[in-house]
Design a protein around this motif. Sequence first.
Motif: not given
Length: 426
Positions: A247-260
């Motif tokens: 929301a603040a405009g930081v260039h961030v991406t992320c992933e999540v795993c099926p087991h979690h």
Amino acid sequence: MKTLLKDANLFTASGELGIFDIWIEDGKIYAIGQSFEEEAFDQVYALDGKFTAPGLVDVHVHFREPGFTYKETIATGSMAAARGGFTTVCAMPNLDPVPDSKENFQNIQTILKKDAKVNVLQYASLTKALRSEELVDYAQLKEAGAFAFTNDGVGVQTAGTMYLAMKEAAKLSMPVVAHTEDESLLFGGVMHEGKRSKELGLPGILSVTESSQIARDLLLAEATGVHYHVCHVSTKESVRVIRDAKAAGVHVTCEVCPHHLRLVDEDIQSDFGFWKMNPPLRATEDQKALIDGLLDGTIDCIATDHAPHGLEEKSQSFLNAPFGIVGSEYAFQLMYSQFVQTGIFTLKQVIDWMTKKPADIFGLKAGYLDVGRPADIAVFDLEQNYQVDANKFESMGVNTPFDGWTFSGDTVYTFVNGEVVWQREE
């Protein structure tokens, strides 16, 4: 060589499923249409309306070669990916030697070209030998073929080191990919800190071990302008700070795993190493936050963190076993059975999270089933059950708590550049 995939059930540009034929020529998708003359093709695959998708993309796997080939090899790991419908995967650098120099990186590239069954992109490390404070030569490694930098397997413990690494990566418009774990907050933990850890008498891992380092890195990413990607997000606090940063405009991406997404700490049946993974299985409220994070766009994609180990070393107590779970061979099937068939996610959402979203994050030539693109294609039988049987894995690793589970959506074919690299036995 002209190949026809006859009667494929695929998503159209409007997001609707329809039956089409796929014309493959010279390793690329030449045309998508209906009623092509079969006689004009060298090979025809009758798909009979089976679900057909872009080859899956996994931005987080561990192939263990060089250095740990008793756990996995590039050949076996990439075949496991193919069995799961993955055609492009990204291999982590916690190897021996670490790909922290041009020479080490090129040596791995040589093995990949010889043995990989699918497209494999190799990460380079952020620092020398992963755990040091000495930065690698980022420009040289990019020139050698690295697409991103990470010390996955360990968190970068010093803020100054991460800041300097981000600055160097940003100069080259390269992503920094982070395993986030503040080791000063570990306190010997081996599973999530909660009711179940107390019941089993095992030291717990605090949620803040992960989220506090993400919070630190997000501010550093804002200061440097780097593209910052967070591996295997597992806690509600992590989701919250990433959401705020976006929301603040930081260039961030992320992933999540099926087991979690599927398991929580209270599912852990006993003090047995197959349940030990890093990040650990978290609490129910964390699981809910991960699902919500996918749905609202905070979490960008799904990745397996396929991490094979030897049977003997995993068949121990949490206190002695290494962290890690395999996942390449059943990730789609798990997501389809546990989330699409139950109405939590749509099939289109899951496919996007496992194809074009990860490809777009890293600018990969993958993830789309379009004319002119490489013919990297996965075919699934959504009506056919698949029972997880670790004894029949393509992977050398059998360390999964899902052994014996039954999922829907078995893989039928996996094509890479128009060639079959995995096919279900009838």
